[in-house]
Design an enzyme around this catalytic site. Structure first.
Site, PDB file in Angstrom:
ATOM      1  N   SER A 139       0.865  -1.187   0.000  1.00 39.42           N
ATOM      2  CA  SER A 139       0.000   0.000   0.000  1.00 39.42           C
ATOM      3  C   SER A 139       0.898   1.232   0.000  1.00 39.42           C
ATOM      4  O   SER A 139       2.060   1.157   0.432  1.00 39.42           O
ATOM      5  CB  SER A 139      -0.850   0.017   1.272  1.00 39.42           C
ATOM      6  N   TYR A 152      -1.994   0.236  10.765  1.00 36.57           N
ATOM      7  CA  TYR A 152      -2.140  -0.218   9.373  1.00 36.57           C
ATOM      8  C   TYR A 152      -0.869   0.125   8.593  1.00 36.57           C
ATOM      9  O   TYR A 152      -0.324  -0.732   7.877  1.00 36.57           O
ATOM     10  CB  TYR A 152      -3.381   0.429   8.722  1.00 36.57           C
TER      11      TYR A 152
HETATM   12  P1  NDP Z   1     -11.703  -5.715   0.371  1.00 42.12           P
HETATM   13  O1  NDP Z   1     -12.183  -5.529   1.766  1.00 42.12           O
HETATM   14  O2  NDP Z   1     -12.623  -5.395  -0.743  1.00 42.12           O
HETATM   15  O3  NDP Z   1     -11.154  -7.204   0.183  1.00 42.12           O
HETATM   16  C1  NDP Z   1     -10.341  -7.791   1.163  1.00 42.12           C
HETATM   17  C2  NDP Z   1     -10.187  -9.275   0.887  1.00 42.12           C
HETATM   18  O4  NDP Z   1      -9.312  -9.838   1.896  1.00 42.12           O
HETATM   19  C3  NDP Z   1     -11.498 -10.019   0.963  1.00 42.12           C
HETATM   20  O5  NDP Z   1     -11.570 -10.969  -0.071  1.00 42.12           O
HETATM   21  C4  NDP Z   1     -11.426 -10.726   2.308  1.00 42.12           C
HETATM   22  O6  NDP Z   1     -12.109 -11.979   2.249  1.00 42.12           O
HETATM   23  C5  NDP Z   1      -9.925 -10.985   2.437  1.00 42.12           C
HETATM   24  N1  NDP Z   1      -9.553 -11.192   3.833  1.00 42.12           N
HETATM   25  C6  NDP Z   1      -9.583 -10.281   4.852  1.00 42.12           C
HETATM   26  N2  NDP Z   1      -9.257 -10.864   6.000  1.00 42.12           N
HETATM   27  C7  NDP Z   1      -9.016 -12.181   5.710  1.00 42.12           C
HETATM   28  C8  NDP Z   1      -8.657 -13.309   6.497  1.00 42.12           C
HETATM   29  N3  NDP Z   1      -8.464 -13.208   7.823  1.00 42.12           N
HETATM   30  N4  NDP Z   1      -8.510 -14.503   5.884  1.00 42.12           N
HETATM   31  C9  NDP Z   1      -8.705 -14.620   4.551  1.00 42.12           C
HETATM   32  N5  NDP Z   1      -9.048 -13.596   3.761  1.00 42.12           N
HETATM   33  C10 NDP Z   1      -9.209 -12.392   4.341  1.00 42.12           C
HETATM   34  O7  NDP Z   1     -10.376  -4.830   0.285  1.00 42.12           O
HETATM   35  P2  NDP Z   1      -9.336  -4.558  -0.920  1.00 42.12           P
HETATM   36  O8  NDP Z   1      -9.643  -5.391  -2.092  1.00 42.12           O
HETATM   37  O9  NDP Z   1      -9.237  -3.099  -1.079  1.00 42.12           O
HETATM   38  O10 NDP Z   1      -8.005  -5.046  -0.199  1.00 42.12           O
HETATM   39  C11 NDP Z   1      -7.131  -6.016  -0.753  1.00 42.12           C
HETATM   40  C12 NDP Z   1      -5.708  -5.681  -0.350  1.00 42.12           C
HETATM   41  O11 NDP Z   1      -5.352  -4.423  -0.920  1.00 42.12           O
HETATM   42  C13 NDP Z   1      -5.472  -5.533   1.152  1.00 42.12           C
HETATM   43  O12 NDP Z   1      -4.233  -6.134   1.470  1.00 42.12           O
HETATM   44  C14 NDP Z   1      -5.419  -4.034   1.371  1.00 42.12           C
HETATM   45  O13 NDP Z   1      -4.657  -3.682   2.486  1.00 42.12           O
HETATM   46  C15 NDP Z   1      -4.758  -3.616   0.066  1.00 42.12           C
HETATM   47  N6  NDP Z   1      -4.927  -2.208  -0.293  1.00 42.12           N
HETATM   48  C16 NDP Z   1      -6.164  -1.673  -0.462  1.00 42.12           C
HETATM   49  C17 NDP Z   1      -6.298  -0.347  -0.813  1.00 42.12           C
HETATM   50  C18 NDP Z   1      -7.619   0.324  -0.934  1.00 42.12           C
HETATM   51  O14 NDP Z   1      -7.648   1.575  -0.926  1.00 42.12           O
HETATM   52  N7  NDP Z   1      -8.720  -0.399  -1.107  1.00 42.12           N
HETATM   53  C19 NDP Z   1      -5.118   0.478  -1.092  1.00 42.12           C
HETATM   54  C20 NDP Z   1      -3.867  -0.170  -0.841  1.00 42.12           C
HETATM   55  C21 NDP Z   1      -3.784  -1.483  -0.487  1.00 42.12           C
HETATM   56  P3  NDP Z   1     -13.074 -12.564   3.372  1.00 42.12           P
HETATM   57  O15 NDP Z   1     -13.614 -11.413   4.168  1.00 42.12           O
HETATM   58  O16 NDP Z   1     -14.116 -13.321   2.607  1.00 42.12           O
HETATM   59  O17 NDP Z   1     -12.190 -13.467   4.165  1.00 42.12           O
HETATM   60  C1  8X3 Z   2      -5.111   1.736   1.647  1.00 35.55           C
HETATM   61  C2  8X3 Z   2      -4.750   3.067   1.072  1.00 35.55           C
HETATM   62  O1  8X3 Z   2      -4.266   5.503   1.606  1.00 35.55           O
HETATM   63  O2  8X3 Z   2      -6.064   4.400   2.863  1.00 35.55           O
HETATM   64  O3  8X3 Z   2      -3.997   0.931   1.818  1.00 35.55           O
HETATM   65  O4  8X3 Z   2      -3.802   3.836   3.339  1.00 35.55           O
HETATM   66  S1  8X3 Z   2      -4.725   4.244   2.303  1.00 35.55           S
END
Ligand code: NDP
Ligand code: 8X3
Length: 254
Positions: A139, A152
Site C-alpha cells: 500500500s 495499518y
Molecule cells: P476488500 O475488503 O474489498 O477485500 C479484502 C479481501 O481480503 C477479501 O476478499 C477478504 O475476504 C480478504 N480477507 C480479509 N481478512 C481475511 C482473512 N483473515 N482470511 C482470509 N481472507 C481475508 O479490500 P481490498 O480489495 O481493497 O483489499 C485487498 C488488499 O489491498 C489488502 O491487502 C489491502 O490492504 C490492500 N490495499 C487496499 C487499498 C484500498 O484503498 N482499497 C489500497 C492499498 C492497499 P473474506 O472477508 O471473505 O475473508
Molecule cells: C489503503 C490506502 O491511503 O487508505 O492501503 O492507506 S490508504
C-alpha cells in the site's frame, strides 16, 4: 499449458477483480477467502470465462488452516505458478493512544502473519518447481504514513520489508517477487476499516476519482506477463487526485 494463480482474499475488491482479469487472460485459478458462498459464486463466474477454478475457504490468520489448505491443493496436483498475497484489511482509524487492541490484532495477524503463513507454505513448492512469481499487495501506507494510520501503516511497511527480503532470498531459486502499492481504491476496504459504517465509507471517495479494483488487477497482470528475464520489483499506483498518503485534492473534477 495454462498457468495457475493462487489469489488470497478473492471474495471482494482487488482480489476478485484480479481473478476475473487472470481468467480472461487464460489463467486457471485457486481463489481463497473466508466467505465460502462468495467463492462459490466467483467460481461459477470464472468458469464461464473458460478457467479451471478451485476454491479454498480459510482464514489466513490461522496457520493450521493455511497449511492444510495448501497441502490439499498440492495433493490435488496443483502447481502454483503465481501467488498473489492480497488478503488484508485496515480496522479502525484511531489515534494510537485511543487504539482498539482487537483492531490491532486483526491488522497484524492478517496483513503480516497471514501473508507470512501463506508464503511459508507455498514457497517450498515453488522452490521444488524452480519457478514461480509472488506478487505482494502492499500500500502507499507501506511507503509513507498519515495521522491515524499508525498500525495499518506499520503492517504495510512490514509487507514492504518482506517483499524485499523474499526477492533477495528467492532469486537464486528462479522465483520472482514483486509488489503493488496502491493509494485509494474503492472496494469494501473503507467499509471494513470503518467497522461497517457505509455512509462514512462512501464519503472517503467523495469529490475525486478514486482508483478501482480493475486498475490494480491491470497492474498485476502487467507484472506477471513480462518476459521471464524481467522483474518489476515495486509499483506505486495512486489516483491523480492523491499526491501522497492521506492527502486528497477534492472537487477539482478529477
Ligand atoms: P476488500 O475488503 O474489498 O477485500 C479484502 C479481501 O481480503 C477479501 O476478499 C477478504 O475476504 C480478504 N480477507 C480479509 N481478512 C481475511 C482473512 N483473515 N482470511 C482470509 N481472507 C481475508 O479490500 P481490498 O480489495 O481493497 O483489499 C485487498 C488488499 O489491498 C489488502 O491487502 C489491502 O490492504 C490492500 N490495499 C487496499 C487499498 C484500498 O484503498 N482499497 C489500497 C492499498 C492497499 P473474506 O472477508 O471473505 O475473508
Ligand atoms: C489503503 C490506502 O491511503 O487508505 O492501503 O492507506 S490508504
Amino acid at each position: 499449458m495454462k498457468r495457475t494463480a493462487l489469489i488470497t482474499g478473492a471474495t471482494a475488491g482487488i482480489g476478485k477483480a484480479t481473478a476475473v482479469r487472470l481468467a480472461n487472460e487464460g489463467y486457471n485459478l485457486i481463489v481463497t477467502g473466508r466467505r465460502k458462498e462468495r467463492l462459490e459464486e466467483l467460481q461459477s463466474e470464472l468458469r464461464t470465462l473458460g478457467a479451471e477454478v478451485s476454491i479454498c475457504s480459510f482464514d489466513v490468520r490461522n496457520h493450521d488452516q493455511v497449511a492444510d489448505a495448501i497441502t490439499s491443493m498440492m495433493h490435488d496436483g496443483h502447481k502454483i505458478d503465481v501467488l498473489v498475497n492480497n488478503a488484508g484489511l485496515a480496522s479502525g482509524l484511531d489515534k494510537l493512544q485511543d487504539g482498539d487492541i482487537e483492531d490491532w490484532d486483526k491488522m497484524i495477524d492478517t496483513n503480516v502473519k497471514g501473508l507470512l503463513f501463506v508464503s511459508r507454505n507455498v514457497i517450498p513448492h515453488m522452490i521444488e518447481n524452480g519457478s514461480g512469481h509472488i506478487v505482494n499487495i502492499g500500500s502507499i501506507a507501506g511507503k509513507e504514513v498519515y495521522p491515524n494510520g499508525n498500525v495499518y501503516c506499520g503492517t504495510k511497511h512490514m509487507v514492504d520489508a518482506l517483499n524485499k527480503s523474499m526477492r533477495r532470498e528467492l532469486a537464486e531459486h528462479g522465483i520472482k517477487v514483486s509488489a503493488v502499492n496502491p493509494g485509494a481504491v474503492e472496494t469494501e476496504f473503507s467499509i471494513v476499516r470503518l467497522h461497517g459504517d457505509l455512509e462514512k465509507a462512501k464519503k472517503v471517495y467523495d469529490g475525486f476519482e478514486n482508483l478501482v479494483a480493475e486498475d490494480i488487477a491491470d497492474a498485476i497482470y502487467f507484472i506477471i506477463s513480462r518476459p521471464e528475464h524481467v522483474n518489476i520489483n515495486d509499483l506505486i499506483i495512486m489516483p491523480k487526485a492523491q499526491p501522497a498518503a492521506g492527502t486528497v485534492i477534492r472537487n477539482k473534477g478529477y
